[in-house]
Motif scaffolding. Structure first.
Motif, short mmCIF file in Angstrom:
data_model
loop_
_atom_site.label_atom_id
_atom_site.label_comp_id
_atom_site.label_asym_id
_atom_site.label_seq_id
_atom_site.Cartn_x
_atom_site.Cartn_y
_atom_site.Cartn_z
N VAL A 75 41.00 56.25 44.68
CA VAL A 75 39.43 55.65 44.56
C VAL A 75 39.50 54.22 43.25
N ARG A 76 38.79 53.62 43.73
CA ARG A 76 38.71 51.74 42.67
C ARG A 76 37.01 52.47 41.99
N GLY A 77 37.33 51.36 41.09
CA GLY A 77 35.86 51.36 40.41
C GLY A 77 34.41 52.17 41.63
N CYS A 78 34.53 51.17 42.60
CA CYS A 78 33.32 51.32 43.52
C CYS A 78 32.96 52.77 43.57
N ASP A 79 34.69 53.11 44.41
CA ASP A 79 34.60 54.35 44.33
C ASP A 79 34.55 55.57 43.52
N GLU A 80 34.76 54.98 42.77
CA GLU A 80 34.47 56.68 41.53
C GLU A 80 33.02 56.84 40.61
N ARG A 81 32.40 55.79 41.75
CA ARG A 81 30.66 55.21 40.79
C ARG A 81 29.91 55.81 42.32
N ALA A 82 30.74 55.29 43.45
CA ALA A 82 30.07 56.75 44.54
C ALA A 82 29.73 57.74 44.83
N LEU A 83 31.07 58.54 43.86
CA LEU A 83 32.22 59.91 43.81
C LEU A 83 30.89 60.52 43.21
N LYS A 98 40.33 65.89 43.33
CA LYS A 98 40.90 65.22 42.33
C LYS A 98 40.80 63.03 42.42
N HIS A 99 40.55 62.59 41.54
CA HIS A 99 40.36 60.89 41.20
C HIS A 99 41.99 60.24 41.31
N ILE A 100 42.41 59.66 42.34
CA ILE A 100 43.80 59.17 42.47
C ILE A 100 43.02 57.60 42.10
N GLY A 101 43.19 57.22 40.96
CA GLY A 101 42.56 55.94 40.58
C GLY A 101 43.34 54.93 40.50
N ILE A 102 43.06 53.10 41.51
CA ILE A 102 43.16 52.12 41.83
C ILE A 102 42.99 51.29 40.82
N ALA A 103 43.26 50.51 40.59
CA ALA A 103 43.14 48.79 39.53
C ALA A 103 42.84 48.19 40.92
N CYS A 104 41.65 47.24 40.52
CA CYS A 104 41.29 46.07 41.60
C CYS A 104 42.46 45.36 41.29
N SER A 105 43.07 44.30 41.87
CA SER A 105 43.90 42.65 41.36
C SER A 105 42.29 42.35 41.35
N ALA A 106 43.00 40.74 40.29
CA ALA A 106 42.19 40.10 40.36
C ALA A 106 41.87 39.25 41.06
N ASP A 107 42.10 39.30 42.30
CA ASP A 107 41.48 38.62 43.30
C ASP A 107 40.64 39.92 44.02
N LEU A 108 40.71 40.39 44.38
CA LEU A 108 39.78 41.61 44.79
C LEU A 108 38.37 41.62 43.94
N ALA A 109 39.07 41.76 42.21
CA ALA A 109 37.64 42.06 41.85
C ALA A 109 36.38 40.51 41.84
N ALA A 110 37.41 39.32 41.70
CA ALA A 110 36.35 38.16 41.60
C ALA A 110 36.22 37.98 42.78
N SER A 111 36.29 38.45 44.50
CA SER A 111 35.62 38.08 45.41
C SER A 111 35.06 39.31 45.79
N CYS A 112 34.67 40.35 44.55
CA CYS A 112 33.28 41.60 45.01
C CYS A 112 32.72 40.96 44.34
N ARG A 113 33.30 40.53 43.17
CA ARG A 113 32.52 40.21 41.90
C ARG A 113 31.93 41.31 41.42
N CYS A 114 32.83 42.26 41.09
CA CYS A 114 33.07 43.54 40.85
C CYS A 114 32.85 43.75 39.34
N ASP A 133 28.27 38.47 36.81
CA ASP A 133 27.90 37.34 37.99
C ASP A 133 26.69 37.70 37.90
N ARG A 134 25.34 37.39 37.70
CA ARG A 134 24.03 37.58 38.54
C ARG A 134 23.22 36.23 38.84
N SER A 135 24.46 35.12 39.59
CA SER A 135 23.70 34.07 39.89
C SER A 135 22.93 34.22 41.08
N ASP A 136 23.32 35.00 41.47
CA ASP A 136 22.98 35.76 42.84
C ASP A 136 21.40 35.68 42.45
#
Lengths: 271, 135, 140
Positions: A75-83, A98-114, A133-136
């Motif tokens: 699970v990443r942050g998003c997967d955990e929210r979904a669960l 069982k959640h097996i947690g993965i912290a996303c990389s800075a690149d991924l977090a930036a491209s997902c605006r997570c 980021d709520r510029s959109d």
């Protein structure tokens, strides 16, 4: 990575989990895969790329067939929210998953605006700062009304009605879909009736959307769907005080009429 | 309990999108777009999303059918190919090679498509060649 | 006022719940109260039955305004149907606003079976309001 593989192997050996839903390297392509104690050698191909698949959607496919199995899921942050939402909607039993947690990389977090690129418990990777980021949404809020309408209509008119946004969505777990109701959505027509096709989906995302952004990634027409869903997510928290994806507690007030059943929206702004 | 994905190419048109067939206990249960595929980059159209549905469809042809009288009957490949060859030869003889034509398919490989046009141009002698991806 | 605006007659769909609002509309008729013929009522069993899809479909099919009516809070025949209606309408209005459709085109009102006069008044008010807004951009 070796430590992570060893950890999964230990979970298999202790019998804590009977399968681990993760990502496997298939040549150049990382693909989802269910690792099992029967084939521990497959763990060699286990990988954690900066690519996201709808893991909870796949989990549901497996759970529907094997409701009693104890499963581990990457699970990443998003997967955990979904669960969390799946538990509230009684689609999975939390004690079996069982959640097996993965912290996303800075690149991924930036491209997902997570806004939360890590789960509660992290087994791999380092926590990186959330991206606020709520510029959109702001960009659209500042447009004059007519321009806003034209903008969305031109975006929606690109739709090829592939249903990809719905198919990939972790929160689209209904048995029947209103977007497949032939009386409400005409068949054999692309783009579908705009903007209602997209607004109906957006409405159904209120109280459900966990802001993972897979819909937008899957859209062949590059429609900014996520902006729309982020907006309804904001409306939900603004008017009804509900944020989808949080653990436990209250359930979606648009779908559940529990003890909070007599709550009315806090304010209605018509300006 | 087995769940794995098989990376393959969509069979519906000539674009060649990469997709993952979701296989559960030996049965294909769904499709996911291949996120890292250079052609579709994690996107699919409605045909791709449903590319697995014909696999277990009741109406799927699994054996050649040859028309005998008013009915279509299951036949061996040898019998079917022989029927086709005989009819082609007969039509070519009575009405000329341009009374024949072929449609090839995006579901075939490049090589198969090449061979089909070759057999029509060289063996039968017509330029009536077309293909469903030539939209 | 231009010629075009003068000739514009809005089409308004009113979803009325069976137990209160439809009875209210009925009473407006029995009381010989006049209300604009622009308002076309559709009866549903409960305002909670009104899927947002119905509202959007009404707009798509050419409605310039949609009126959602139900029982007053606490009066719902099914206990809580109207609470969920209000939540849906609130979210839907906000969504309409976000995509550039006047949120005023969607209105929720609570009308009891005894409030024939209120039904007529709301119908008048809403028709005037929509007439001022002009044709819906969602028409067609």
């Amino acid at each position: 990575m070796e430590k992570f593989k060893k950890y999964i192997k230990e979970l298999f050996e202790s019998g804590e989990i009977e399968g681990f839903l993760g990502i496997r390297k298939n040549g150049l392509h990382p693909v989802p895969h269910l690792f099992t104690p029967e084939h521990p050698e497959e763990l060699e191909t286990l990988t954690i790329p900066d690519v996201r698949y709808p893991m909870t959607e796949i989990l549901l496919t497996i759970v529907r067939k094997y409701p009693d199995k104890k499963l581990g899921i990457m699970v990443r942050g998003c997967d955990e929210r979904a669960l969390n939402e799946l538990v509230k909607n009684q689609k999975i039993l939390p004690e079996l998953i069982k959640h097996i947690g993965i912290a996303c990389s800075a690149d991924l977090a930036a491209s997902c605006r997570c806004a939360q690129p890590y789960p509660e418990e992290i087994h791999y990777g380092e926590k990186v700062a959330p991206v606020e980021d709520r510029s959109d949404i702001e960009a659209i809020d500042t447009m004059p009304q007519e321009e806003r309408f034209d903008y969305w209509m031109s975006e929606f008119s690109k739709c090829i009605k592939c249903y990809g946004c719905r198919n990939i969505c972790s929160m689209c777990f209904c048995d029947q879909c209103t977007l497949e109701d032939n009386d409400l959505i005409a068949t054999g027509q692309a783009p579908p009736a705009i903007p209602i096709f997209h607004l109906i989906r957006a409405f159904h995302m209120a109280g459900r959307c966990i802001d993972c952004g897979l819909c937008e990634e899957a859209c062949p027409a590059h429609i900014p769907l996520r902006t729309l869903y982020r907006k309804v997510r904001e409306s939900m928290s603004g008017f009804l005080g509900y944020v989808s994806g949080t653990e436990g507690g209250e359930k979606d007030p648009l779908e559940f009429l529990g003890s909070e059943g007599y709550m009315v929206p806090s304010k209605i702004d018509e300006k | 309990m087995e769940y794995r994905t098989v990376l393959t190419t969509c069979t519906y048109c000539g674009t060649g999108c990469g997709l993952l067939l979701e296989v559960m206990d030996g049965e294909v249960v769904g499709v996911l777009p291949a996120k890292t595929h250079p052609i579709n980059e994690g996107k699919l159209c409605i045909k791709g999303w449903n590319a697995h549905e014909f696999i277990y469809a009741d109406g799927r042809l699994t054996k050649p059918l040859v028309r005998k009288g008013d009915t279509l009957e299951e036949a061996s490949w040898d019998e079917a190919l022989e029927t086709i060859a005989n009819k082609f030869a007969e039509i070519k003889k009575t009405n000329g090679p341009d009374s024949l034509g072929c449609f090839s398919s995006a579901k075939c490989t490049n090589e198969e498509n090449y061979l089909l046009q070759k057999i029509f141009r060289a063996a039968i002698g017509t330029n009536n060649v077309d293909h469903c991806a030539r939209l | 006022m231009t010629q075009k605006e003068e000739s514009f007659e809005p089409k308004i769909i009113a979803f009325c719940c069976n137990w209160c609002s439809y009875a209210g509309a009925d009473l407006a008729g029995s009381m010989r109260l006049k209300y604009p013929p622009n308002v076309l009522p559709i009866r549903v069993m409960c305002s909670g039955r009104i899927s947002p899809h119905f509202v959007m479909k009404a707009f798509q099919k050419g409605a310039d305004g949609v009126l959602v009516t139900g029982c007053h809070y606490g009066d719902c025949h099914y206990m809580k149907g109207n609470y969920i209606t209000m939540r849906r309408v609130t979210i839907l209005k906000d969504l309409l606003k976000f995509v550039g459709v006047e949120p005023k085109r969607l209105r929720a009102e609570w009308i009891a079976g005894s409030e024939g006069d209120k039904f007529a008044r709301v119908a008048h008010e809403f028709t005037d309001e929509i007439r001022n807004l002009g044709p819906s951009p969602l028409r067609g």
